[in-house]
Design a protein around this motif. Sequence first.
Motif, PDB file in Angstrom:
ATOM      1  N   GLY A 154       0.880  -0.867   0.090  1.00  0.00           N
ATOM      2  CA  GLY A 154      -0.140   0.120   0.250  1.00  0.00           C
ATOM      3  C   GLY A 154       0.864   1.234  -0.245  1.00  0.00           C
ATOM      4  N   THR A 155       0.165   2.140  -0.421  1.00  0.00           N
ATOM      5  CA  THR A 155       0.956   3.515  -0.528  1.00  0.00           C
ATOM      6  C   THR A 155      -0.158   4.684  -0.236  1.00  0.00           C
ATOM      7  OG1 THR A 155       2.537   2.728  -2.332  1.00  0.00           O
ATOM      8  CG2 THR A 155       2.577   5.001  -1.866  1.00  0.00           C
ATOM      9  N   ALA A 156      -0.396   5.038   0.942  1.00  0.00           N
ATOM     10  CA  ALA A 156      -1.457   5.752   1.300  1.00  0.00           C
ATOM     11  C   ALA A 156      -1.151   7.452   1.329  1.00  0.00           C
ATOM     12  CB  ALA A 156      -1.999   5.601   2.741  1.00  0.00           C
ATOM     13  N   SER A 157      -0.635   7.826  -0.020  1.00  0.00           N
ATOM     14  CA  SER A 157       0.055   9.066  -0.251  1.00  0.00           C
ATOM     15  C   SER A 157      -1.028  10.247   0.163  1.00  0.00           C
ATOM     16  CB  SER A 157       0.269   9.137  -1.848  1.00  0.00           C
ATOM     17  OG  SER A 157       1.064   8.301  -2.472  1.00  0.00           O
ATOM     18  N   ASN A 158      -2.148   9.973   0.035  1.00  0.00           N
ATOM     19  CA  ASN A 158      -3.071  11.125   0.036  1.00  0.00           C
ATOM     20  C   ASN A 158      -3.486  11.266   1.713  1.00  0.00           C
ATOM     21  OD1 ASN A 158      -5.159  13.278  -0.425  1.00  0.00           O
ATOM     22  ND2 ASN A 158      -6.880  11.805  -0.088  1.00  0.00           N
ATOM     23  N   ALA A 159      -3.355  10.215   2.239  1.00  0.00           N
ATOM     24  CA  ALA A 159      -3.540  10.236   3.930  1.00  0.00           C
ATOM     25  C   ALA A 159      -2.047  10.735   4.425  1.00  0.00           C
ATOM     26  CB  ALA A 159      -3.800   8.809   4.428  1.00  0.00           C
TER      27      ALA A 159
ATOM     28  N   PRO B  27       0.106   5.932  -5.719  1.00  0.00           N
ATOM     29  CA  PRO B  27      -0.871   6.057  -4.455  1.00  0.00           C
ATOM     30  C   PRO B  27      -1.859   4.843  -4.598  1.00  0.00           C
ATOM     31  CG  PRO B  27      -1.235   8.005  -5.859  1.00  0.00           C
ATOM     32  CD  PRO B  27      -0.048   7.438  -6.257  1.00  0.00           C
ATOM     33  N   THR B  28      -2.465   4.302  -3.580  1.00  0.00           N
ATOM     34  CA  THR B  28      -3.274   3.190  -3.404  1.00  0.00           C
ATOM     35  C   THR B  28      -4.569   4.023  -2.773  1.00  0.00           C
ATOM     36  OG1 THR B  28      -2.393   2.381  -1.455  1.00  0.00           O
ATOM     37  CG2 THR B  28      -1.605   1.440  -3.358  1.00  0.00           C
ATOM     38  N   ASP B  29      -4.582   5.172  -2.323  1.00  0.00           N
ATOM     39  CA  ASP B  29      -5.689   5.874  -1.435  1.00  0.00           C
ATOM     40  C   ASP B  29      -6.547   6.953  -2.579  1.00  0.00           C
ATOM     41  OD1 ASP B  29      -3.703   7.298  -1.282  1.00  0.00           O
ATOM     42  OD2 ASP B  29      -4.401   7.866   0.989  1.00  0.00           O
ATOM     43  N   GLY B  30      -6.342   6.922  -3.822  1.00  0.00           N
ATOM     44  CA  GLY B  30      -6.927   7.751  -4.674  1.00  0.00           C
ATOM     45  C   GLY B  30      -5.959   7.946  -5.988  1.00  0.00           C
ATOM     46  N   GLN B  31      -6.737   8.604  -6.744  1.00  0.00           N
ATOM     47  CA  GLN B  31      -6.150   8.786  -8.446  1.00  0.00           C
ATOM     48  C   GLN B  31      -5.123  10.129  -8.198  1.00  0.00           C
ATOM     49  OE1 GLN B  31      -6.722   6.783 -10.775  1.00  0.00           O
ATOM     50  NE2 GLN B  31      -7.909   5.801  -9.541  1.00  0.00           N
TER      51      GLN B  31
ATOM     52  N   VAL C  28      -3.215  15.646  -6.494  1.00  0.00           N
ATOM     53  CA  VAL C  28      -2.734  16.662  -6.725  1.00  0.00           C
ATOM     54  C   VAL C  28      -3.507  17.679  -6.779  1.00  0.00           C
ATOM     55  CG1 VAL C  28      -1.222  17.873  -8.563  1.00  0.00           C
ATOM     56  CG2 VAL C  28      -0.696  15.525  -8.233  1.00  0.00           C
ATOM     57  N   SER C  29      -4.701  17.611  -7.369  1.00  0.00           N
ATOM     58  CA  SER C  29      -5.699  18.839  -7.391  1.00  0.00           C
ATOM     59  C   SER C  29      -6.099  19.187  -5.887  1.00  0.00           C
ATOM     60  CB  SER C  29      -7.006  18.681  -8.344  1.00  0.00           C
ATOM     61  OG  SER C  29      -6.629  18.469  -9.435  1.00  0.00           O
ATOM     62  N   ALA C  30      -6.205  18.338  -5.097  1.00  0.00           N
ATOM     63  CA  ALA C  30      -6.814  18.506  -3.952  1.00  0.00           C
ATOM     64  C   ALA C  30      -5.769  19.144  -2.868  1.00  0.00           C
ATOM     65  CB  ALA C  30      -7.459  17.201  -3.090  1.00  0.00           C
ATOM     66  N   ILE C  31      -4.404  18.657  -2.941  1.00  0.00           N
ATOM     67  CA  ILE C  31      -3.501  19.071  -2.189  1.00  0.00           C
ATOM     68  C   ILE C  31      -3.195  20.474  -2.664  1.00  0.00           C
ATOM     69  CG2 ILE C  31      -1.169  18.773  -1.484  1.00  0.00           C
ATOM     70  CD1 ILE C  31      -3.130  16.980  -0.044  1.00  0.00           C
ATOM     71  N   THR C  32      -3.072  20.504  -3.921  1.00  0.00           N
ATOM     72  CA  THR C  32      -2.844  22.005  -4.314  1.00  0.00           C
ATOM     73  C   THR C  32      -3.841  23.138  -3.755  1.00  0.00           C
ATOM     74  OG1 THR C  32      -1.811  21.335  -6.519  1.00  0.00           O
ATOM     75  CG2 THR C  32      -2.587  23.565  -6.534  1.00  0.00           C
ATOM     76  N   ALA C  33      -5.071  22.544  -3.903  1.00  0.00           N
ATOM     77  CA  ALA C  33      -6.131  23.382  -3.538  1.00  0.00           C
ATOM     78  C   ALA C  33      -6.125  23.705  -1.906  1.00  0.00           C
ATOM     79  CB  ALA C  33      -7.455  22.996  -3.752  1.00  0.00           C
TER      80      ALA C  33
ATOM     81  N   GLY D 133       4.618   6.742 -12.278  1.00  0.00           N
ATOM     82  CA  GLY D 133       3.823   7.507 -11.406  1.00  0.00           C
ATOM     83  C   GLY D 133       4.560   8.692 -10.825  1.00  0.00           C
ATOM     84  N   LEU D 134       6.001   8.382 -11.271  1.00  0.00           N
ATOM     85  CA  LEU D 134       6.657   9.733 -10.762  1.00  0.00           C
ATOM     86  C   LEU D 134       6.458  10.838 -11.785  1.00  0.00           C
ATOM     87  CD1 LEU D 134       9.831   7.701 -10.386  1.00  0.00           C
ATOM     88  CD2 LEU D 134       8.140   8.293  -8.510  1.00  0.00           C
ATOM     89  N   THR D 135       6.439  10.729 -13.059  1.00  0.00           N
ATOM     90  CA  THR D 135       5.962  11.636 -14.003  1.00  0.00           C
ATOM     91  C   THR D 135       4.476  12.432 -13.849  1.00  0.00           C
ATOM     92  OG1 THR D 135       5.249  10.300 -15.841  1.00  0.00           O
ATOM     93  CG2 THR D 135       7.819  11.148 -15.375  1.00  0.00           C
ATOM     94  N   GLN D 136       3.671  11.377 -13.449  1.00  0.00           N
ATOM     95  CA  GLN D 136       2.103  11.732 -13.478  1.00  0.00           C
ATOM     96  C   GLN D 136       1.647  12.417 -12.063  1.00  0.00           C
ATOM     97  OE1 GLN D 136      -0.226   8.306 -14.915  1.00  0.00           O
ATOM     98  NE2 GLN D 136       0.289   8.964 -16.969  1.00  0.00           N
ATOM     99  N   PHE D 137       2.512  11.897 -11.069  1.00  0.00           N
ATOM    100  CA  PHE D 137       2.233  12.211  -9.828  1.00  0.00           C
ATOM    101  C   PHE D 137       3.257  13.133  -8.964  1.00  0.00           C
ATOM    102  CE2 PHE D 137       1.780  10.675  -5.168  1.00  0.00           C
ATOM    103  CZ  PHE D 137       0.609  11.494  -4.957  1.00  0.00           C
TER     104      PHE D 137
END
Length: 145
Positions: free
Chosen positions: A62-67, A88-92, A97-102, A125-129
């Motif tokens: 798992g990779t709970a990046s958002n959390a 990430p395994t807890d979101g697209q 990126v959009s949520a954190i940036t906001a 994932g590195l280039t897209q996230f």
Amino acid sequence: QPLEDAKRALNATIDQLPDAVQFDVLFFDKGVSAWQPQLVPAATHLKNEAQRTVTARGMARGTASNAALNAAFALDPEVIYFLSDGEPTDGQPANIVSAITALNRTRRISIHTIGVVTERNGGLGLTQFMRPLAEQNYGAFQLVQ
């Protein structure tokens, strides 16, 4: 090997922290856990303890990046260094990126990302996230291969 390279990169970053700053280390896989409950001074003995903890830390699924990013924001830091494989395994990725940036629009926390290439992710994932997360949040992207 990529995990060991990432640990060395993180420990080198911890080693370079000036005494005047405060820091914490958050670990994330299917969930998030903090090394300390709040930011602590970058005193030599605390940096050494953090580095020992990083070195001893295993890897789980798992990779709970958002959390992890939201937990980091809760610490109210000036800078976040985010180390991940970018999968990430807890979101697209784009949604995170959009949520954190906001969330960061008024906080203006610098988010520096350190991407770890693995056989599984091939770097996509590195280039897209990871790269957009840094670029849209006052940070820089660094690759660890």
